[in-house]
Design a protein around this motif. Structure first.
Motif, PDB file in Angstrom:
ATOM      1  N   THR A 211     -16.541  -9.950  10.273  1.00  0.00           N
ATOM      2  CA  THR A 211     -16.067  -9.015   9.259  1.00  0.00           C
ATOM      3  C   THR A 211     -14.540  -9.027   9.221  1.00  0.00           C
ATOM      4  O   THR A 211     -13.893  -9.652  10.078  1.00  0.00           O
ATOM      5  CB  THR A 211     -16.525  -7.595   9.616  1.00  0.00           C
ATOM      6  OG1 THR A 211     -16.005  -7.277  10.919  1.00  0.00           O
ATOM      7  CG2 THR A 211     -18.041  -7.491   9.638  1.00  0.00           C
ATOM      8  N   PRO A 212     -13.924  -8.310   8.277  1.00  0.00           N
ATOM      9  CA  PRO A 212     -12.473  -8.120   8.348  1.00  0.00           C
ATOM     10  C   PRO A 212     -12.053  -7.493   9.681  1.00  0.00           C
ATOM     11  O   PRO A 212     -12.819  -6.768  10.334  1.00  0.00           O
ATOM     12  CB  PRO A 212     -12.188  -7.190   7.165  1.00  0.00           C
ATOM     13  CG  PRO A 212     -13.250  -7.545   6.167  1.00  0.00           C
ATOM     14  CD  PRO A 212     -14.470  -7.818   6.992  1.00  0.00           C
TER      15      PRO A 212
ATOM     16  N   PRO B 168      -7.453 -14.410   0.057  1.00  0.00           N
ATOM     17  CA  PRO B 168      -8.027 -13.269  -0.665  1.00  0.00           C
ATOM     18  C   PRO B 168      -7.095 -12.067  -0.639  1.00  0.00           C
ATOM     19  O   PRO B 168      -6.243 -11.962   0.249  1.00  0.00           O
ATOM     20  CB  PRO B 168      -9.327 -12.995   0.081  1.00  0.00           C
ATOM     21  CG  PRO B 168      -9.066 -13.483   1.465  1.00  0.00           C
ATOM     22  CD  PRO B 168      -8.166 -14.672   1.326  1.00  0.00           C
ATOM     23  N   ALA B 169      -7.280 -11.167  -1.574  1.00  0.00           N
ATOM     24  CA  ALA B 169      -6.339 -10.064  -1.768  1.00  0.00           C
ATOM     25  C   ALA B 169      -6.226  -9.161  -0.544  1.00  0.00           C
ATOM     26  O   ALA B 169      -5.161  -8.593  -0.271  1.00  0.00           O
ATOM     27  CB  ALA B 169      -6.753  -9.247  -2.988  1.00  0.00           C
ATOM     28  N   TRP B 170      -7.305  -9.039   0.236  1.00  0.00           N
ATOM     29  CA  TRP B 170      -7.282  -8.104   1.362  1.00  0.00           C
ATOM     30  C   TRP B 170      -6.340  -8.527   2.480  1.00  0.00           C
ATOM     31  O   TRP B 170      -5.969  -7.703   3.325  1.00  0.00           O
ATOM     32  CB  TRP B 170      -8.687  -7.881   1.913  1.00  0.00           C
ATOM     33  CG  TRP B 170      -9.416  -9.096   2.390  1.00  0.00           C
ATOM     34  CD1 TRP B 170     -10.337  -9.827   1.708  1.00  0.00           C
ATOM     35  CD2 TRP B 170      -9.294  -9.727   3.673  1.00  0.00           C
ATOM     36  NE1 TRP B 170     -10.793 -10.871   2.476  1.00  0.00           N
ATOM     37  CE2 TRP B 170     -10.172 -10.832   3.686  1.00  0.00           C
ATOM     38  CE3 TRP B 170      -8.540  -9.463   4.818  1.00  0.00           C
ATOM     39  CZ2 TRP B 170     -10.308 -11.677   4.788  1.00  0.00           C
ATOM     40  CZ3 TRP B 170      -8.670 -10.301   5.925  1.00  0.00           C
ATOM     41  CH2 TRP B 170      -9.548 -11.388   5.894  1.00  0.00           C
ATOM     42  N   VAL B 171      -5.904  -9.794   2.517  1.00  0.00           N
ATOM     43  CA  VAL B 171      -5.033 -10.213   3.620  1.00  0.00           C
ATOM     44  C   VAL B 171      -3.650  -9.578   3.540  1.00  0.00           C
ATOM     45  O   VAL B 171      -2.875  -9.660   4.493  1.00  0.00           O
ATOM     46  CB  VAL B 171      -4.902 -11.753   3.713  1.00  0.00           C
ATOM     47  CG1 VAL B 171      -6.232 -12.390   4.031  1.00  0.00           C
ATOM     48  CG2 VAL B 171      -4.292 -12.345   2.473  1.00  0.00           C
TER      49      VAL B 171
ATOM     50  N   ASN C   7      -3.377  -6.316   3.072  1.00  0.00           N
ATOM     51  CA  ASN C   7      -3.641  -4.903   3.341  1.00  0.00           C
ATOM     52  C   ASN C   7      -3.761  -4.686   4.843  1.00  0.00           C
ATOM     53  O   ASN C   7      -4.786  -5.022   5.447  1.00  0.00           O
ATOM     54  CB  ASN C   7      -4.930  -4.470   2.641  1.00  0.00           C
ATOM     55  CG  ASN C   7      -5.208  -2.980   2.803  1.00  0.00           C
ATOM     56  OD1 ASN C   7      -4.523  -2.287   3.563  1.00  0.00           O
ATOM     57  ND2 ASN C   7      -6.199  -2.487   2.091  1.00  0.00           N
TER      58      ASN C   7
ATOM     59  N   GLU D 270      -4.424  -2.158   6.496  1.00  0.00           N
ATOM     60  CA  GLU D 270      -5.553  -1.311   6.872  1.00  0.00           C
ATOM     61  C   GLU D 270      -6.817  -2.144   7.089  1.00  0.00           C
ATOM     62  O   GLU D 270      -7.752  -1.699   7.757  1.00  0.00           O
ATOM     63  CB  GLU D 270      -5.808  -0.250   5.798  1.00  0.00           C
ATOM     64  CG  GLU D 270      -4.686   0.774   5.687  1.00  0.00           C
ATOM     65  CD  GLU D 270      -5.010   1.877   4.697  1.00  0.00           C
ATOM     66  OE1 GLU D 270      -6.132   1.874   4.150  1.00  0.00           O
ATOM     67  OE2 GLU D 270      -4.143   2.750   4.492  1.00  0.00           O
ATOM     68  N   ILE D 271      -6.834  -3.354   6.557  1.00  0.00           N
ATOM     69  CA  ILE D 271      -7.966  -4.262   6.737  1.00  0.00           C
ATOM     70  C   ILE D 271      -7.658  -5.304   7.806  1.00  0.00           C
ATOM     71  O   ILE D 271      -8.495  -5.624   8.653  1.00  0.00           O
ATOM     72  CB  ILE D 271      -8.323  -4.949   5.406  1.00  0.00           C
ATOM     73  CG1 ILE D 271      -8.816  -3.898   4.398  1.00  0.00           C
ATOM     74  CG2 ILE D 271      -9.382  -6.022   5.600  1.00  0.00           C
ATOM     75  CD1 ILE D 271      -9.090  -4.448   3.016  1.00  0.00           C
ATOM     76  N   THR D 272      -6.434  -5.832   7.795  1.00  0.00           N
ATOM     77  CA  THR D 272      -6.077  -6.895   8.750  1.00  0.00           C
ATOM     78  C   THR D 272      -5.601  -6.352  10.092  1.00  0.00           C
ATOM     79  O   THR D 272      -5.670  -7.056  11.098  1.00  0.00           O
ATOM     80  CB  THR D 272      -4.961  -7.784   8.188  1.00  0.00           C
ATOM     81  OG1 THR D 272      -3.760  -6.997   8.051  1.00  0.00           O
ATOM     82  CG2 THR D 272      -5.351  -8.380   6.842  1.00  0.00           C
TER      83      THR D 272
ATOM     84  N   GLU E  96      -3.734 -11.227  11.606  1.00  0.00           N
ATOM     85  CA  GLU E  96      -4.615 -11.982  10.727  1.00  0.00           C
ATOM     86  C   GLU E  96      -4.712 -13.464  11.115  1.00  0.00           C
ATOM     87  O   GLU E  96      -5.793 -13.974  11.342  1.00  0.00           O
ATOM     88  CB  GLU E  96      -4.158 -11.847   9.265  1.00  0.00           C
ATOM     89  CG  GLU E  96      -4.924 -12.661   8.266  1.00  0.00           C
ATOM     90  CD  GLU E  96      -6.431 -12.521   8.360  1.00  0.00           C
ATOM     91  OE1 GLU E  96      -6.927 -11.496   8.849  1.00  0.00           O
ATOM     92  OE2 GLU E  96      -7.128 -13.474   7.972  1.00  0.00           O
TER      93      GLU E  96
ATOM     94  N   TYR F 135       5.818  -7.855   1.170  1.00  0.00           N
ATOM     95  CA  TYR F 135       4.622  -7.040   1.339  1.00  0.00           C
ATOM     96  C   TYR F 135       4.951  -5.708   1.996  1.00  0.00           C
ATOM     97  O   TYR F 135       6.062  -5.500   2.479  1.00  0.00           O
ATOM     98  CB  TYR F 135       3.583  -7.823   2.153  1.00  0.00           C
ATOM     99  CG  TYR F 135       3.276  -9.154   1.501  1.00  0.00           C
ATOM    100  CD1 TYR F 135       2.522  -9.209   0.336  1.00  0.00           C
ATOM    101  CD2 TYR F 135       3.771 -10.347   2.023  1.00  0.00           C
ATOM    102  CE1 TYR F 135       2.267 -10.413  -0.292  1.00  0.00           C
ATOM    103  CE2 TYR F 135       3.517 -11.556   1.405  1.00  0.00           C
ATOM    104  CZ  TYR F 135       2.767 -11.591   0.246  1.00  0.00           C
ATOM    105  OH  TYR F 135       2.518 -12.781  -0.381  1.00  0.00           O
TER     106      TYR F 135
END
Length: 325
Positions: free
Chosen positions: A70-71, A156-159, A161, A163-165, A171, A199
């Motif tokens: 998962t992330p 992908p766009a989440w990289v 963020n 809060e996700i990485t 990452e 960023y």
């Protein structure tokens, strides 16, 4: 012997890579998969013969071993859940995205007799295996320069963020923190400078690593350097000798002072072999089948998180960070 039932939680790119490798291992059965994006899970299930689980808990319940792909910020909770359920666990890097979470995972593994392996695939890549062999055979390095850049944090766009990485360094760059320790030993001290450009977090780093054995290395990582390859590289300097890696594609040796060099290329291997994915999955299955210890342990995962955390602390405090043994 019955086949080991394996489940995958998280069916994005890296989950698919592991699924393809596992599908070719006759010792295992890919039993079920889960992803918050149902269509993605269904696609992987169709291609591998697995079923789609209703949630992550169902995957853990039905299998002997779990791949957590998962992330990043979801790794710890799922790992602890799987360990508590008595399952073997392969957790993609990073093992956690905070030092406290990494410590919790490490402590949980010490109370379990099952296999726990962290997905630091570079350790298995032939290029880095050759470099490690040279060092083990007696080459004495003086210093090194390490780099790992990304071209962007858009796809992908989440990289982009944190809060996700967990943050840019968690990452992808964490691979090279782990690689530095794997090749050169424990880091004693770390100094770092960082800055923010593209960023909503620090995205440019210059790091000085001082190792317990006296070795030292510089380490640079940028989140928006454009896709200029090789995006990752180690330049190792010794007495009248230089070794240079070019991603997982090749390794070059230059010795003495006449400028002669030799390059070993891995172009004939599949990407799964060049990047070490096939070998790390094989090692995980070997450990379960043969009762061997994991190749990349929870302690390794904890140490890599410590280095990333130390880098962030050094950037934000301006202090030199020291690590205990």
């Amino acid at each position: 012997m019955s086949k080991i039932k394996i489940g995958i939680i998280g069916t994005g790119y890296i989950g698919g890579v592991h699924a393809n490798v596992l599908a070719r291992d006759e010792r295992v059965q890919l039993t079920c998969v889960f992803d918050l994006h149902a269509g993605r899970a269904e696609q992987l299930a169709r291609s591998t013969g697995a079923t789609v689980a209703a949630d992550a808990g169902e995957v853990i319940e039905k299998v002997d071993a779990v791949y957590i792909t998962t992330p990043n910020t979801q790794h710890t909770q799922l790992t602890l859940q799987a360990i508590a359920a008595g399952k073997h666990v392969f957790c993609e890097k990073p093992m956690a995205t905070t030092l406290a979470e990494a410590q919790a995972v490490f402590e949980a593994t010490t109370k379990s007799d099952n296999i726990f392996q962290v997905g630091h695939n570079r350790r298995f890549a032939p290029v880095y295996a050759i470099l490690k062999q040279k060092l083990d055979e007696g080459l004495v390095p003086h210093s090194a320069h390490i780099k790992m850049n990304r071209g962007e944090l858009l796809n992908p766009a989440w990289v982009a963020n944190p809060e996700i990485t967990g943050g840019f360094l968690y990452e992808t760059t964490i691979h090279m923190f782990d690689m530095a320790r794997f090749q050169f030993g424990e880091v004693a001290r770390l100094t770092a400078v960082g800055s923010t450009h593209e960023y909503a977090e620090e995205d440019e780093f210059s790091v000085l690593l001082e190792f317990a054995n006296g070795f030292h290395a510089t380490f640079a990582s940028s989140a928006d350097a454009s896709w200029l390859f090789p995006f990752e590289r180690i330049e190792l300097f010794a007495h009248h000798a230089t070794i240079v890696t070019r991603e997982m594609e090749s390794i070059t040796f230059s010795q003495m002072i006449n400028g002669e060099f030799t390059t070993v290329s891995m172009h004939q291997l599949s990407k799964e072999e060049r990047w070490g994915y096939a070998q790390e999955d094989r090692a995980f299955i070997d450990a379960m089948v043969e009762g061997k210890p994991a190749t990349v342990t929870a302690l390794d995962g904890l140490k890599s998180v410590e280095l990333v955390d130390g880098c962030y602390r050094a950037v934000r405090s301006g202090e030199r960070i020291s690590f205990t043994k």
